[in-house]
Design a protein around this motif. Structure first.
Motif, short mmCIF file in Angstrom:
data_model
loop_
_atom_site.label_atom_id
_atom_site.label_comp_id
_atom_site.label_asym_id
_atom_site.label_seq_id
_atom_site.Cartn_x
_atom_site.Cartn_y
_atom_site.Cartn_z
N GLU A 232 0.85 -1.19 0.00
CA GLU A 232 0.00 0.00 0.00
C GLU A 232 0.89 1.25 0.00
OE1 GLU A 232 -3.27 2.31 2.84
OE2 GLU A 232 -2.41 0.39 3.46
N ARG A 233 0.64 2.14 -0.95
CA ARG A 233 1.40 3.39 -1.01
C ARG A 233 0.50 4.55 -0.59
NH1 ARG A 233 3.25 5.56 -6.71
NH2 ARG A 233 1.47 6.96 -6.50
N VAL A 234 1.02 5.35 0.34
CA VAL A 234 0.30 6.53 0.80
C VAL A 234 1.00 7.76 0.24
CG1 VAL A 234 -0.46 7.86 2.80
CG2 VAL A 234 -0.41 5.36 2.91
N ASP A 235 0.30 8.57 -0.53
CA ASP A 235 0.88 9.77 -1.12
C ASP A 235 0.50 11.00 -0.31
OD1 ASP A 235 2.33 9.14 -3.66
OD2 ASP A 235 0.44 8.13 -4.12
N LEU A 236 1.51 11.78 0.05
CA LEU A 236 1.31 13.04 0.75
C LEU A 236 2.00 14.16 -0.03
CD1 LEU A 236 2.09 11.91 4.43
CD2 LEU A 236 -0.16 12.13 3.35
N GLU A 237 1.57 15.38 0.22
CA GLU A 237 2.21 16.56 -0.37
C GLU A 237 2.89 17.36 0.72
OE1 GLU A 237 2.35 17.23 -3.64
OE2 GLU A 237 1.23 15.38 -4.04
N GLY A 238 4.01 17.97 0.36
CA GLY A 238 4.73 18.77 1.34
C GLY A 238 3.86 19.83 1.98
N ALA A 239 2.98 20.42 1.19
CA ALA A 239 2.11 21.48 1.72
C ALA A 239 1.18 20.95 2.81
CB ALA A 239 1.29 22.09 0.58
N GLN A 240 0.77 19.68 2.74
CA GLN A 240 -0.09 19.10 3.78
C GLN A 240 0.61 19.08 5.12
OE1 GLN A 240 -1.05 15.42 1.15
NE2 GLN A 240 -2.62 15.44 2.75
N LEU A 241 1.92 18.82 5.09
CA LEU A 241 2.66 18.64 6.34
C LEU A 241 2.90 19.94 7.07
CD1 LEU A 241 5.25 16.00 5.08
CD2 LEU A 241 2.99 15.63 6.10
N LYS A 242 2.81 21.06 6.36
CA LYS A 242 2.96 22.35 7.02
C LYS A 242 1.81 22.60 7.98
CE LYS A 242 3.53 27.30 6.13
NZ LYS A 242 3.61 28.36 5.09
N GLY A 243 0.60 22.30 7.56
CA GLY A 243 -0.56 22.52 8.40
C GLY A 243 -0.80 21.40 9.40
N ASP A 244 -0.27 20.22 9.14
CA ASP A 244 -0.47 19.06 10.01
C ASP A 244 0.85 18.30 10.13
OD1 ASP A 244 -1.39 16.96 11.49
OD2 ASP A 244 -2.80 16.20 9.98
N PRO A 245 1.82 18.83 10.89
CA PRO A 245 3.15 18.21 10.94
C PRO A 245 3.17 16.81 11.54
CG PRO A 245 2.97 20.01 12.53
CD PRO A 245 1.77 20.09 11.65
N GLY A 246 2.15 16.47 12.34
CA GLY A 246 2.11 15.14 12.93
C GLY A 246 1.61 14.06 11.98
N LEU A 247 1.10 14.46 10.81
CA LEU A 247 0.53 13.51 9.86
C LEU A 247 1.55 12.50 9.37
CD1 LEU A 247 -1.82 12.61 8.01
CD2 LEU A 247 -1.06 14.36 6.37
N LEU A 248 2.77 12.95 9.10
CA LEU A 248 3.79 12.06 8.55
C LEU A 248 4.14 10.95 9.53
CD1 LEU A 248 5.65 11.51 6.15
CD2 LEU A 248 7.34 13.02 7.21
N ALA A 249 4.38 11.30 10.79
CA ALA A 249 4.70 10.28 11.79
C ALA A 249 3.53 9.34 12.00
CB ALA A 249 5.08 10.96 13.12
N GLY A 250 2.32 9.87 11.95
CA GLY A 250 1.14 9.03 12.11
C GLY A 250 1.00 8.01 11.00
N GLU A 251 1.19 8.45 9.75
CA GLU A 251 1.09 7.52 8.63
C GLU A 251 2.21 6.49 8.66
OE1 GLU A 251 -1.23 7.08 6.65
OE2 GLU A 251 -2.44 8.90 6.59
N ALA A 252 3.39 6.91 9.11
CA ALA A 252 4.52 5.98 9.16
C ALA A 252 4.33 4.90 10.21
CB ALA A 252 5.81 6.76 9.45
N ALA A 253 3.52 5.18 11.22
CA ALA A 253 3.28 4.20 12.28
C ALA A 253 2.02 3.38 12.06
CB ALA A 253 3.20 4.91 13.64
N ALA A 254 1.15 3.80 11.12
CA ALA A 254 -0.14 3.15 10.92
C ALA A 254 0.02 1.79 10.24
CB ALA A 254 -1.06 4.04 10.10
N LEU A 255 -0.93 0.91 10.52
CA LEU A 255 -0.95 -0.40 9.89
C LEU A 255 -1.68 -0.32 8.55
CD1 LEU A 255 -1.86 -2.65 12.95
CD2 LEU A 255 0.41 -2.29 11.95
N SER A 256 -1.28 -1.16 7.63
CA SER A 256 -1.94 -1.21 6.34
C SER A 256 -3.37 -1.70 6.49
CB SER A 256 -1.17 -2.13 5.39
OG SER A 256 -1.91 -2.36 4.22
#
Length: 334
Positions: A47-71
């Protein structure tokens, strides 16, 4: 850590404990090709999750959350971040500081500078890897072509590697697709390598030696402004992006600069011309006589500056103006 090419490829094939692979620098095509290598290593069902850099500016915790989430499907999972910039620094810091992050992250950051805080953070952390992507130029591009061919199970002469690299205009993704086509045709693999001949290249890639950018590049180097004008009009009408043209021209001039240095050291120009594709030898000899090392360096800098302006949103006419300026230099005689 700051990675070498071999370290990068090892991490892409087996991410292991590596949480972040940061691909920065202007060669976005190569960065995306490296990201595809990670996707292949993760498997077709990942499973590939695509994010945009602009998303992470408003929600910086999103990246760590997705990296820890189960498929959702219970299988492998990885995250690809597009257009990451310095605004993602907090998100990256949270990712690297998180107690758990089982899914690898590959981030494509073409606008991020080596001196920036994002790159420094990745280099300093043992769970991150940073690699600078620049378009291969001159003989380095030939070596890249030979290396990709070898990984696909293709044996190739240096001369033919140079021909393919020139046709791809320094675009690693285009070069890889062409070589994959040849490997499939020859049923080549690392376990059963096959020789890639000029006949096969002519058969399957008849347009490689006469690429749609080749005439414009040669007209520029030769100083033929009238011919260049016609070629630029043809490319514009065909909707060809000006970026590959600038990169292909830089690569051609960089090769000439390397050859000129060898001539200055005592090598015979005629012998050096044997290294290039046979259809380019006469033009190469003429260019070696006409171009000085100083003008080659200035032309390369001028074209790179034009590419930076285009990537920053400048008009397409920037490329045409830069090529015509270089052509005027090519018309001079030492």
């Amino acid at each position: 850590m700051k990675a070498s090419l071999s370290q990068l490829r090892t991490a892409l094939d087996k991410p292991g404990a590596t949480r972040l692979i940061l691909l920065h620098g202007p060669d976005e095509a190569s960065a995306r090709e490296f990201a595809r290598q990670l996707a292949r290593a993760m498997g077709a069902d990942a499973e590939r999750v695509d994010l945009e850099g602009a998303q992470l500016k408003g929600d910086p915790g999103l990246l760590a959350g997705e990296a820890a989430a189960l498929s959702l499907f219970g299988g492998a999972r990885f995250i690809r971040v597009n257009a990451m910039g310095e605004e993602s620094l907090e998100a990256v810091e949270l990712l690297l500081a998180a107690p758990v992050a089982g899914n690898p992250v590959v981030a494509i950051a073409p606008g991020v500078k080596t001196s920036g805080k994002l790159v420094k953070a990745a280099i300093a952390h043992p769970l991150a890897l940073s690699f600078a992507c620049y378009p291969p130029e001159g003989m380095e591009a030939d070596r890249v072509a030979a290396e990709i061919a070898r990984e696909l199970g293709l044996r190739i002469e240096p001369r033919l590697a140079g021909r393919l690299a020139a046709a791809a205009a320094g675009d690693r993704a285009v070069l890889t697709r062409e070589l994959e086509k040849f490997a499939l045709f020859l049923d080549a693999s690392p376990e059963a390598p096959q020789t890639l001949s000029e006949a096969v290249i002519d058969q399957l890639g008849a347009d490689l030696g006469e690429g749609e950018l080749g005439d414009a590049i040669e007209a520029t180097v030769a100083g033929a402004a009238d011919r260049l004008g016609a070629e630029l009009a043809r490319l514009e009408q065909a909707g060809v992006s000006p970026i590959p043209l600038l990169r292909g021209l830089v690569r051609r001039l960089a090769t000439l600069a390397e050859l000129r240095a060898e001539v200055a050291a005592g090598a015979r120009a005629e012998a050096l011309a044997e290294r290039v594709f046979f259809k380019e030898r006469a033009a190469t000899l003429t260019a070696l006589r006409n171009w000085s090392p100083e003008r080659l360096a200035a032309a390369i800098d001028h074209l790179r500056a034009a590419e930076r302006r285009l990537l920053a949103g400048g008009p397409d006419v920037t490329a045409a103006a830069a090529c015509l300026a270089v052509a005027r230099q090519g018309a001079r005689r030492r």
